[in-house]
Design a protein around this motif. Structure first.
Motif, mmCIF file in Angstrom:
data_model
loop_
_atom_site.group_PDB
_atom_site.id
_atom_site.type_symbol
_atom_site.label_atom_id
_atom_site.label_comp_id
_atom_site.label_asym_id
_atom_site.label_seq_id
_atom_site.Cartn_x
_atom_site.Cartn_y
_atom_site.Cartn_z
ATOM 1 N N LYS A 45 0.830 -1.213 0.000
ATOM 2 C CA LYS A 45 0.000 0.000 0.000
ATOM 3 C C LYS A 45 0.859 1.256 0.000
ATOM 4 O O LYS A 45 0.538 2.220 -0.695
ATOM 5 C CB LYS A 45 -0.920 -0.025 1.222
ATOM 6 C CG LYS A 45 -1.776 1.196 1.365
ATOM 7 C CD LYS A 45 -3.224 0.846 1.260
ATOM 8 C CE LYS A 45 -4.122 2.013 1.569
ATOM 9 N NZ LYS A 45 -4.343 2.896 0.477
ATOM 10 N N LEU A 46 1.954 1.248 0.756
ATOM 11 C CA LEU A 46 2.852 2.407 0.773
ATOM 12 C C LEU A 46 3.416 2.692 -0.612
ATOM 13 O O LEU A 46 3.510 3.844 -1.034
ATOM 14 C CB LEU A 46 3.993 2.184 1.763
ATOM 15 C CG LEU A 46 3.647 2.244 3.242
ATOM 16 C CD1 LEU A 46 4.851 1.838 4.079
ATOM 17 C CD2 LEU A 46 3.170 3.629 3.620
ATOM 18 N N VAL A 47 3.778 1.638 -1.329
ATOM 19 C CA VAL A 47 4.341 1.820 -2.667
ATOM 20 C C VAL A 47 3.264 2.251 -3.651
ATOM 21 O O VAL A 47 3.478 3.160 -4.465
ATOM 22 C CB VAL A 47 5.022 0.523 -3.148
ATOM 23 C CG1 VAL A 47 5.407 0.607 -4.606
ATOM 24 C CG2 VAL A 47 6.254 0.232 -2.294
ATOM 25 N N MET A 48 2.105 1.634 -3.587
ATOM 26 C CA MET A 48 1.051 1.943 -4.550
ATOM 27 C C MET A 48 0.453 3.330 -4.341
ATOM 28 O O MET A 48 0.033 3.968 -5.298
ATOM 29 C CB MET A 48 -0.057 0.880 -4.492
ATOM 30 C CG MET A 48 0.408 -0.485 -4.950
ATOM 31 S SD MET A 48 1.199 -0.486 -6.561
ATOM 32 C CE MET A 48 -0.180 -0.165 -7.620
ATOM 33 N N ASP A 49 0.392 3.822 -3.093
ATOM 34 C CA ASP A 49 -0.132 5.171 -2.850
ATOM 35 C C ASP A 49 0.790 6.232 -3.422
ATOM 36 O O ASP A 49 0.318 7.208 -4.004
ATOM 37 C CB ASP A 49 -0.320 5.420 -1.351
ATOM 38 C CG ASP A 49 -1.570 4.764 -0.812
ATOM 39 O OD1 ASP A 49 -2.395 4.305 -1.615
ATOM 40 O OD2 ASP A 49 -1.707 4.710 0.422
ATOM 41 N N GLY A 50 2.066 6.061 -3.244
ATOM 42 C CA GLY A 50 3.023 7.028 -3.751
ATOM 43 C C GLY A 50 3.013 8.351 -3.008
ATOM 44 O O GLY A 50 3.532 9.342 -3.514
ATOM 45 N N THR A 51 2.429 8.392 -1.825
ATOM 46 C CA THR A 51 2.363 9.643 -1.077
ATOM 47 C C THR A 51 3.637 9.936 -0.287
ATOM 48 O O THR A 51 3.905 11.084 0.032
ATOM 49 C CB THR A 51 1.172 9.620 -0.096
ATOM 50 O OG1 THR A 51 1.305 8.489 0.763
ATOM 51 C CG2 THR A 51 -0.139 9.552 -0.853
ATOM 52 N N PRO A 53 7.899 9.768 0.122
ATOM 53 C CA PRO A 53 9.077 9.744 -0.749
ATOM 54 C C PRO A 53 9.772 8.381 -0.692
ATOM 55 O O PRO A 53 9.716 7.697 0.336
ATOM 56 C CB PRO A 53 9.976 10.845 -0.175
ATOM 57 C CG PRO A 53 9.510 11.042 1.216
ATOM 58 C CD PRO A 53 8.057 10.693 1.244
ATOM 59 N N PRO A 54 10.416 7.984 -1.785
ATOM 60 C CA PRO A 54 11.088 6.682 -1.818
ATOM 61 C C PRO A 54 12.150 6.527 -0.728
ATOM 62 O O PRO A 54 12.395 5.417 -0.258
ATOM 63 C CB PRO A 54 11.720 6.636 -3.206
ATOM 64 C CG PRO A 54 10.907 7.571 -4.025
ATOM 65 C CD PRO A 54 10.444 8.639 -3.094
ATOM 66 N N VAL A 57 10.063 5.229 2.111
ATOM 67 C CA VAL A 57 9.384 3.959 1.860
ATOM 68 C C VAL A 57 10.363 2.787 1.893
ATOM 69 O O VAL A 57 10.047 1.731 2.456
ATOM 70 C CB VAL A 57 8.618 4.001 0.520
ATOM 71 C CG1 VAL A 57 8.042 2.649 0.170
ATOM 72 C CG2 VAL A 57 7.508 5.034 0.591
#
Length: 121
Positions: A45-51, A53-54, A57
């Motif tokens: 979910k953290l990756v798919m939301d993209g809210t 910064p990498p 994440v």
């Protein structure tokens, strides 16, 4: 008749297999499964939301992966501090040591090969 009764009494009722290790209960397997699903869905979910910064994440994903490894070791492989599991834990730690040596050694060799073969880069 007594032979079948003695065979039956040595079944899996005590929760131990032939090697002396204990089996997990349905409750422990379900707890492990739920934790594993949570530790998979949250980073996804953290990756798919993209809210986020990498740079934030990535450590969260790595942390969830490490916790998931521990969950699998405890709930599915039944590794704990008991005396029955001592040899399994020692074998696991030896495996981790060998993998770490191979991984660090490989990275070290590749870094040195790159810096010695491409000195201007």
């Amino acid at each position: 008749m007594s032979n079948s009764k003695s065979v039956q009494s040595h079944g899996h009722e005590a929760g131990h297999n032939a090697a002396g290790g204990s089996h997990g209960s349905v409750k422990s397997y379900l707890i492990g499964f739920v934790l594993a699903v949570i530790l998979t869905v949250v980073p996804f979910k953290l990756v798919m939301d993209g809210t986020m910064p990498p740079s934030t994440v990535l450590p969260l994903i790595l942390g969830a992966a490490l916790v998931q490894i521990i969950v699998h070791l405890i709930y599915f492989l039944h590794m704990d501090r008991s005396s029955e599991q001592r040899w399994n834990v020692m074998a696991f730690l030896f495996t981790v040591l060998i993998v770490a040596i191979v991984l660090v050694g490989s990275l070290w060799i590749m870094h040195n090969a790159n810096s010695l073969m491409m000195p201007g880069m």
